[in-house]
Design a protein around this motif. Structure first.
Motif, mmCIF file in Angstrom:
data_model
loop_
_atom_site.group_PDB
_atom_site.id
_atom_site.type_symbol
_atom_site.label_atom_id
_atom_site.label_comp_id
_atom_site.label_asym_id
_atom_site.label_seq_id
_atom_site.Cartn_x
_atom_site.Cartn_y
_atom_site.Cartn_z
ATOM 1 N N ASP A 93 0.833 -1.209 0.000
ATOM 2 C CA ASP A 93 0.000 0.000 0.000
ATOM 3 C C ASP A 93 0.868 1.261 0.000
ATOM 4 O O ASP A 93 0.818 2.081 0.895
ATOM 5 C CB ASP A 93 -0.904 -0.009 1.238
ATOM 6 C CG ASP A 93 -2.055 0.976 1.089
ATOM 7 O OD1 ASP A 93 -2.226 1.545 -0.001
ATOM 8 O OD2 ASP A 93 -2.763 1.176 2.079
ATOM 9 N N ALA A 94 1.674 1.376 -1.023
ATOM 10 C CA ALA A 94 2.609 2.490 -1.102
ATOM 11 C C ALA A 94 1.888 3.832 -1.164
ATOM 12 O O ALA A 94 2.371 4.838 -0.665
ATOM 13 C CB ALA A 94 3.512 2.321 -2.320
ATOM 14 N N ALA A 95 0.712 3.838 -1.789
ATOM 15 C CA ALA A 95 -0.023 5.098 -1.929
ATOM 16 C C ALA A 95 -0.392 5.667 -0.575
ATOM 17 O O ALA A 95 -0.302 6.870 -0.342
ATOM 18 C CB ALA A 95 -1.267 4.885 -2.781
ATOM 19 N N THR B 1 -7.706 1.931 -11.244
ATOM 20 C CA THR B 1 -7.052 1.006 -10.317
ATOM 21 C C THR B 1 -5.557 1.010 -10.571
ATOM 22 O O THR B 1 -5.102 0.750 -11.693
ATOM 23 C CB THR B 1 -7.597 -0.419 -10.472
ATOM 24 O OG1 THR B 1 -9.018 -0.382 -10.268
ATOM 25 C CG2 THR B 1 -6.971 -1.361 -9.466
ATOM 26 N N ALA B 2 -4.766 1.318 -9.537
ATOM 27 C CA ALA B 2 -3.312 1.372 -9.655
ATOM 28 C C ALA B 2 -2.725 -0.029 -9.558
ATOM 29 O O ALA B 2 -3.403 -0.997 -9.168
ATOM 30 C CB ALA B 2 -2.746 2.263 -8.558
ATOM 31 N N SER B 3 -1.449 -0.133 -9.877
ATOM 32 C CA SER B 3 -0.784 -1.442 -9.859
ATOM 33 C C SER B 3 -0.707 -2.018 -8.457
ATOM 34 O O SER B 3 -0.628 -3.237 -8.284
ATOM 35 C CB SER B 3 0.632 -1.307 -10.436
ATOM 36 O OG SER B 3 1.386 -0.356 -9.684
ATOM 37 N N ASP B 4 -0.734 -1.161 -7.413
ATOM 38 C CA ASP B 4 -0.682 -1.669 -6.042
ATOM 39 C C ASP B 4 -2.060 -2.068 -5.513
ATOM 40 O O ASP B 4 -2.185 -2.504 -4.382
ATOM 41 C CB ASP B 4 -0.048 -0.628 -5.114
ATOM 42 C CG ASP B 4 -0.908 0.613 -4.939
ATOM 43 O OD1 ASP B 4 -1.939 0.731 -5.637
ATOM 44 O OD2 ASP B 4 -0.557 1.458 -4.092
ATOM 45 N N GLY B 5 -3.102 -1.877 -6.328
ATOM 46 C CA GLY B 5 -4.444 -2.266 -5.923
ATOM 47 C C GLY B 5 -5.285 -1.139 -5.390
ATOM 48 O O GLY B 5 -6.491 -1.302 -5.174
#
Length: 1022
Positions: free
Chosen positions: A352-354, A500-504
């Protein structure tokens, strides 16, 4: 192995148990009763002497080492101060016997201490107080076993939560209902996946079954005593599983509010601190425990169709499953983290980098001013890389929260208030250009609140709502995949676009036009545009940024118990618009911790798990989530919270002057004259102070000075204040358990003429008590202690608004004056029209006091107190020196006091008290006819008390039920609290502006809660 398939109970009947008790333990039981157990046999043995013990026949599957481990665990708990049902030693010193069942199978048997009381399993609902106690108990058990080791703990058990998913899976086939079976299968799968994300969990000795049916409650007379039973499931296991097992059992007492059990988790956490990984694992384990319960219960009934205990338990176990899975697992995990204030584990944050990227505070630019409508200090924002916008836009922050000045004077209740405020905000923005307004993330909107509502309104946005003054294009801030879900029946039937981003993580945009086609996009690709807005035409975009930890749908608005969870699962999208992130506000639990660190434990407070209030309006209190509660306890704010006239008067006076009464200014005489106009004839002098306590203190000094005597007579169960003098005449055992026996020698305590609980309750009660007091006056005079004064609340406030017998004060005042003493009427709580019969509480008794003490309602929350008396009595004070109070009678106090008197007339307060008060009491008496738990409805006007009793003949106080009512009423949006020495009276003393609509709401809520509370304490009301 057999543990996976269920275990048959020992074949021991009641006659055989009686034989075993005699043959192996030397106990001659005259009465034997079988107690419940899934896989063992338990019997209550009653001897002719009345002595009771419990005989336990352990299942043959358990080895001696396991039995010995159980016994040692009990000892460890006892050494740690935990109350447990202990195993009893036999005559030869042994703890365990070997016995045989009817099939000749060998079993171990033990005899246990009998614990009187009530099983928590029998309670329908459990209040926050009880759940907190249960959580503390489980934490104490866990702490006691932290370093405990024993070979018998290493055992294969179907209750070991490390194997729960496998065990539940293996027993799924025993659930005959296909729909239920598939729901359990899905729950097992979700919990398995969740547990793979949490990392390593600490392992230690665990009891494994600290549940409602293994906790005995000491009963209403010993409500804090909880005792742990049955150590048959002790083993080595995950430490957090101990708590998960407890929480699962509490779920069937949570009234469709599963998050209520988290108060027990917090209590456990204080006794035995959990790691981040344990907190993340907690709710998945609660779900798995529920799955094991329903599958093993079904299997046990397969094995033994005649197992009444298992049959009775199965529906309760299904209730546990329903509550454990009521909300999505990701939401419950987030709610648990929020409740325990524990950060997320590294394993979870890695995906969950975001969230991590936006968790740090942004640079100071751009800054905004405070207030409901905030302008940037610089006219334009610098566009950030990864922005939704390709050119800078100056967005102004609009605050519609509970503390916003735009919400003053009840403006939030106007129909269409939110849209009106947004349109008004556009008048500040100016001409169309690169600008607009936004309503921030996670800041409650009071405009979405409701009054007189049992359900929490959805006031909190988990995203940003923005309006632009010109058509504005929106672009992808990062690479991702576009989807365009079908429209839902939302507040507006608007199309959404999801990136939807690559991290979900997911960016959900609502309100765009010119949407892109589904598929991959790169940062900077167009996502659509927002139509322009002005003060007439509003077109908004909603931006919801959902964390990768969220697997379920997150609503844009929430506000109920799930709001903290939704906030955990969303990200403030402000940086995507070039805006500063909202600063996180401490929640109520954090605020409570702050208060605990700086306040004494003697500081009284309401509720175990209190809301945080930062606004009040009329007879409502509003918490920081924007929920409105009907306030039944704030008699200080007599005219209602935040009264505009009082606010304006205080503000104006502070701009002019505020000094002390040694100086000359017209408000002091003007206010004093207005007070004297309200007083009985012959009372012509006022002395102003700051509080009711000071007023009482001063009244005592006046009585001493005017009579030259010292003895003061006060009634038992009275409250008059906290200073040395006022406390001396305070006799309430609630405020001081040793009050009556610890009064100074100048105070004499007379019997209280309580018409329900007094020594005399007949029709001539006033004569009885007056005669008794006359005898007391003669005795005091003979002892050389002539009376100086008699002090009495005009209504027995601390007892719960109990009315004095008719004519009581008239007869007593005559006796006291005949003995040379003065009569002091304590009107601090009941003056200023609260009783509905004139301005003063003593109007009900048809008397004229010599001294009146007043305070609470004088300033509508501003600290004002006073004494009204005769000139002769007041002048006697000069014999002892000069009188002065720093803020008493200040220009500010007088301005506020005058505004209160004016507002009382303008708002027709006395009329409202008479009408609504009578209506309120009538409705409560109708409720009394329906609920035997109500023993009496006290009071008049808007000072009422609902006394709860377990028996109307014996008048046994229902103290625990009363506290339960208060906690449950809070859930339904009503602030009410207990009073009296017995803490069994619901005090009802709301702001005097309360209306019939709120009265109806309160009575309907109380009707519901009383029904539920009787079910909570079935043994007390059987």
């Amino acid at each position: 192995m057999e543990a996976l398939a269920g275990l048959r109970r020992p074949n021991v009947t009641v006659p055989l148990a009686q034989t075993i008790a005699q043959q192996y333990f030397g106990v001659s039981a005259v009465e034997v009763t079988e107690l419940g157990s899934n896989q063992d046999r338990n019997f209550l043995l009653m001897e002719a002497s009345g002595n009771r013990t419990v005989l336990k026949i352990d299942n043959a599957a358990f080895a001696l080492a396991e039995i010995e481990a159980q016994n040692e665990v009990m000892n460890a708990c006892v050494s740690a101060g935990v109350s447990v049902a202990q195993v009893l030693r036999n005559a030869d010193g042994s703890l365990v016997r070997t016995v045989f069942d009817a099939d000749g199978v060998e079993h171990f048997a033990r005899r246990f201490q009998f614990v009187p009381g009530t099983s928590l399993l029998d309670a329908h609902f459990l209040s926050a107080v009880m759940m907190q106690q249960v959580g503390s108990l489980t934490g104490e058990v866990s702490a006691a076993l932290t370093k405990f080791t024993h070979p018998g703990l290493e055992r294969a058990s179907q209750w070991d939560m490390r194997r729960a998913a496998d065990i539940a899976d293996s027993l799924l086939g025993s659930i005959a209902d296909g729909r239920r079976r598939e729901r359990v299968r899905a729950a097992i799968k979700a919990a398995r996946i969740a547990l793979t994300q949490v990392g390593e969990l600490p392992v230690q000795a665990v009891h494994g079954d600290v549940t409602d049916d293994n906790i005995m409650w000491g009963g209403p007379q010993n409500s804090s005593q909880l005792t742990v039973l049955d150590f048959g499931d002790v083993s080595t296991g995950w430490r957090v599983a101990e708590l998960a097992v407890t929480l699962s059992s509490l779920l069937q007492h949570a009234a469709e509010r599963p998050l209520d059990v988290l108060v027990a988790a917090r209590a456990f956490h204080q006794k035995q601190a959990l790691t981040s990984a344990e907190v993340s694992a907690l709710w998945p384990l609660v779900v798995l425990r529920a799955c094991v319960l329903v599958t093993s219960g079904a299997k046990q009934l397969e094995l033994e169709a005649d197992n009444d205990y298992a049959a009775e338990r199965i529906e309760g176990e299904w209730r546990i499953f329903e509550e454990a899975t009521r909300y999505p697992l990701d939401v419950m995990r987030a709610a648990t983290r929020a409740a325990l204030h524990v950060q997320i584990t590294e394993t979870e944050t890695a995906a969950d980098a975001a969230k991590a990227a936006t968790s740090t505070k942004p640079a100071k630019e751009p800054q905004v001013e405070s207030g409901p409508f905030s302008f940037p200090k610089k006219k334009r924002f610098k566009a950030l890389e990864g922005s939704l916008l390709q050119s800078p836009v100056a967005l102004h922050r609009v605050d519609l929260g509970a503390e916003s000045e735009w919400m003053d004077d009840g403006a939030w209740l106007r129909e269409g208030a939110e849209e009106q405020f947004i349109r008004e905000a556009f008048s500040f923005v100016g001409q169309p250009g690169e600008s607009g307004i936004y309503l921030p993330y996670a800041l409650e909107r009071l405009t979405r609140s409701r009054i007189n509502s049992a359900e929490a309104p959805k006031t909190i946005p988990f995203g940003i709502e923005a309006y632009f003054t010109q058509r504005t294009k929106v672009f992808a801030p990062f690479d991702g995949e576009i989807s365009v879900p079908a429209p839902t029946l939302a507040e507006r039937d608007e199309q959404q676009v999801v990136l939807t981003a690559s991290d979900g993580s997911r960016l959900v945009l609502t309100g765009l036009v010119k949407l892109p086609q589904p598929g991959p996009v790169s940062a900077g690709d167009p996502l659509g545009r927002v139509a322009s807005s002005d003060s007439q035409q509003l077109n908004r975009v909603r931006i919801l940024w959902v964390s990768s930890r969220a697997t379920s749908r997150i609503p844009f608005f929430g506000g109920d118990e799930l709001a903290p969870a939704y906030e955990q699962l969303t990200i403030d999208p402000a940086p995507l618009l070039g805006l500063p992130r909202e600063e996180e506000r401490p929640d109520a639990a954090v605020e409570q911790d702050r208060r605990n660190r700086v306040f004494s434990s003697a500081q009284e407070r309401y509720y175990v798990d209190p809301p945080e209030f930062e606004r009040g309006w009329k007879h409502h209190l509003i918490d920081t989530n924007g929920r409105a509660y009907v306030d039944l306890v704030n008699n200080v704010a007599g005219l209602g919270h935040s009264h505009p006239r009082i606010t304006a008067a205080a503000e104006q006076q502070l701009r002019l002057l505020n000094t002390n009464s040694r100086f000359l200014y017209r408000q002091l005489a003007e206010y004093s004259e207005r007070l004297i106009e309200k007083a009985p004839n012959s009372l012509d002098t006022v002395l102003l102070v700051n509080s009711g306590t000071e007023a009482v203190d001063l009244a005592l000094r006046l009585a001493w000075a005017a009579t030259g005597r010292k003895t003061i007579i006060s009634l038992r169960e009275a409250y008059h204040g906290w200073s040395i003098g006022a406390d001396a005449v305070t006799t309430s055992a609630y405020d001081n358990p040793n009050a009556v026996g610890s009064r100074p020698d100048w105070v004499h305590v007379a019997d209280v003429p309580n018409p329900l609980r007094g020594k005399h309750t007949g029709p001539d009660a006033e004569t009885y008590y007056a005669t008794e007091l006359a005898d007391t006056l003669k005795q005091l005079d003979a002892q050389g202690k002539p009376v100086a004064g008699f002090i009495c609340e005009s209504v027995l406030g601390n007892a719960g608004g109990v009315l004095l017998p008719e004519g009581y004060l008239r007869e007593v005042y005559a006796k006291v004056r005949g003995a040379g003493g003065l009569c002091i009427a304590d009107e601090v709580q009941v003056g200023f029209g609260r009783m509905g019969q004139g301005f003063w509480g003593f109007n009900q008794q048809g008397v004229r006091p010599d001294i009146i003490t007043i305070a609470k309602p004088m300033g509508n929350g501003f600290p004002i107190g006073g004494v009204i008396t005769t000139r002769a009595i007041a002048e006697s004070l000069g014999n002892e020196g000069m009188f002065f109070s720093s803020a008493g009678g200040s220009p500010l106090s007088c301005a506020v006091g005058l505004a209160v008197l004016d507002a009382m007339d303008e708002d027709k307060i006395l009329e409202n008290v008479a009408n609504v008060g009578e209506y309120f009491k009538d409705r409560l008496e109708m409720l009394m006819a329906k609920h035997p738990l109500i023993g009496f409805v006290h009071g008049a006007g808007l000072y009422l008390g609902v006394e709860l009793v377990r028996d109307r003949e014996t008048l046994e106080p229902a103290k625990e039920e009363t506290m339960e009512v208060c906690e449950r009423m809070l859930h339904l949006g009503v602030i009410i609290q207990p009073t009296s020495e017995r803490q069994n009276v619901l005090k009802i003393k709301p702001p005097l502006c309360i209306d019939r609509e709120s009265v109806d709401f309160v009575v309907e809520a109380l009707d519901q809660v009383l029904t539920e509370v009787v079910a909570t304490f079935p043994t007390a009301h059987s």
